[in-house]
Design a protein around this motif. Sequence first.
Motif, PDB file in Angstrom:
ATOM      1  N   ILE A  45       0.866  -1.183   0.000  1.00 47.57           N
ATOM      2  CA  ILE A  45       0.000   0.000   0.000  1.00 47.57           C
ATOM      3  C   ILE A  45       0.900   1.231   0.000  1.00 47.57           C
ATOM      4  O   ILE A  45       1.805   1.342   0.830  1.00 47.57           O
ATOM      5  N   PRO A  46       0.691   2.156  -0.943  1.00 42.72           N
ATOM      6  CA  PRO A  46       1.596   3.298  -1.079  1.00 42.72           C
ATOM      7  C   PRO A  46       1.701   4.162   0.179  1.00 42.72           C
ATOM      8  O   PRO A  46       2.755   4.672   0.499  1.00 42.72           O
ATOM      9  N   SER A  47       0.603   4.314   0.923  1.00 45.42           N
ATOM     10  CA  SER A  47       0.634   5.201   2.089  1.00 45.42           C
ATOM     11  C   SER A  47       1.293   4.537   3.287  1.00 45.42           C
ATOM     12  O   SER A  47       1.600   5.207   4.273  1.00 45.42           O
ATOM     13  N   GLY A  48       1.470   3.233   3.259  1.00 42.84           N
ATOM     14  CA  GLY A  48       2.074   2.530   4.366  1.00 42.84           C
ATOM     15  C   GLY A  48       1.067   2.139   5.445  1.00 42.84           C
ATOM     16  O   GLY A  48       1.434   1.549   6.456  1.00 42.84           O
ATOM     17  N   GLU A  49      -0.206   2.452   5.221  1.00 44.37           N
ATOM     18  CA  GLU A  49      -1.243   2.112   6.197  1.00 44.37           C
ATOM     19  C   GLU A  49      -1.618   0.641   6.063  1.00 44.37           C
ATOM     20  O   GLU A  49      -1.434   0.035   5.022  1.00 44.37           O
TER      21      GLU A  49
END
Length: 52
Positions: free
Chosen positions: A43-47
């Motif tokens: 996931i790009p946001s790291g969430e």
Amino acid sequence: MTKLPKGKAAIAGAIGSAAIAAALLYANKRREKKNQPNQPGPIPSGENPETD
């Protein structure tokens, strides 16, 4: 078709055999890669992903 001297014929045969072997290995590698399931990237946001 002209006859090649024994040494050149052997070299030509070896090159031909190597080319066939390389083509078979390449085709097998592509087939194995095609059969693997595609997994999504991170996931790009790291969430953490939300699941239901």
